[in-house]
Design an enzyme around this catalytic site. Structure first.
Site, PDB file in Angstrom:
ATOM      1  N   LYS A 135       0.822  -1.210   0.000  1.00 32.88           N
ATOM      2  CA  LYS A 135       0.000   0.000   0.000  1.00 32.88           C
ATOM      3  C   LYS A 135       0.854   1.257   0.000  1.00 32.88           C
ATOM      4  O   LYS A 135       0.618   2.182  -0.786  1.00 32.88           O
ATOM      5  CB  LYS A 135      -0.949  -0.007   1.204  1.00 32.88           C
ATOM      6  CG  LYS A 135      -2.053  -1.041   1.150  1.00 32.88           C
ATOM      7  CD  LYS A 135      -3.066  -0.862   2.259  1.00 32.88           C
ATOM      8  CE  LYS A 135      -2.452  -1.016   3.637  1.00 32.88           C
ATOM      9  NZ  LYS A 135      -1.916  -2.374   3.878  1.00 32.88           N
ATOM     10  N   LYS A 193      -3.526   8.961   6.535  1.00 38.49           N
ATOM     11  CA  LYS A 193      -3.633   7.584   7.020  1.00 38.49           C
ATOM     12  C   LYS A 193      -4.436   7.643   8.320  1.00 38.49           C
ATOM     13  O   LYS A 193      -3.891   8.013   9.373  1.00 38.49           O
ATOM     14  CB  LYS A 193      -2.259   6.971   7.252  1.00 38.49           C
ATOM     15  CG  LYS A 193      -2.324   5.467   7.516  1.00 38.49           C
ATOM     16  CD  LYS A 193      -0.950   4.822   7.471  1.00 38.49           C
ATOM     17  CE  LYS A 193      -1.035   3.325   7.802  1.00 38.49           C
ATOM     18  NZ  LYS A 193      -1.638   2.543   6.713  1.00 38.49           N
TER      19      LYS A 193
END
Length: 216
Positions: A16, A38
């Protein structure tokens, strides 16, 4: 509101952050200011490693992000390297707790890359899983799969989940240098099942453009 992309994968350590870094560069080449977020990172003992990597990369291309700090980029940080549900001892997490940071970052970017944690069915709390975040954030999902033996099953399960939840998405394969068996054990099926599919290290610019088309 900026254009939003939610980065997920078929499991943890699939790529990712690696893919997000490539997308930051690709969108920047298209003349866009890229932001990163995030919402949750576990396994944080000092600074969040993935969030810090994303932040550092994004600032290289979008200096306006310098007014932010890592706590703007990673809202929830837990020391235990586990799912958020376990790392937070099963306590509820209010998804609206992400809103303030999200809006702060979006004031500085045209497109926002939001990186999830683990795979789509990683539990956040008793009510939410990672697959709930793309809809909450109104984001297009980019799913990353690996090229090890077993990737077919992992890919199809995740694609089925996205289809079942009626979420817009694109997906790609993150093949690594040591994935020597992919051509013989998995590639023939992908070529049979899908007319086209992306290889992340080869097609990142095409992926970036396709994501923009999907968002539009």
């Amino acid at each position: 509101m900026s254009k939003r992309i939610f980065i997920s994968a078929t499991n943890t350590d699939v790529g990712k952050t690696y893919t997000s870094k490539l997308l930051i560069a690709a969108f920047s080449r298209l003349g866009l200011r890229v932001g990163v977020y995030k919402p949750i990172e576990t396994g944080v003992t000092a600074l969040p490693v993935d969030g810090s990597t994303l932040f550092e990369t994004a600032r290289q291309y979008n200096p306006s992000l310098e007014v932010l700090d890592i706590h703007d980029i990673v809202t929830l940080q837990f020391p235990l390297p586990a799912s958020p549900f376990v790392a937070n001892e099963g306590k509820p997490i209010d998804l609206s707790s992400f809103d303030a940071a999200l809006h702060k970052i979006e004031a500085l970017c045209d497109i926002l890359i939001i990186e999830g944690a683990g795979g789509l069915f990683v539990p956040i709390d008793d009510q939410h899983m990672m697959i709930d975040l793309p809809r909450y954030f109104n984001a297009v999902t980019f799913l990353i799969s690996h090229c090890n033996l077993g990737c077919i099953n992992d890919t199809l399960l995740s694609l089925h989940a996205l289809d079942t939840h009626k979420l817009p998405y694109l997906w790609g394969l993150n093949c690594k240098d040591n994935d020597h068996g992919f051509k013989t054990t998995s590639l023939p099926y992908y070529q049979h099942r899908f007319q086209n599919f992306y290889r992340i290290n080869r097609d990142i610019d095409a992926i970036a453009k396709a994501l923009l088309d999907t968002i539009s």
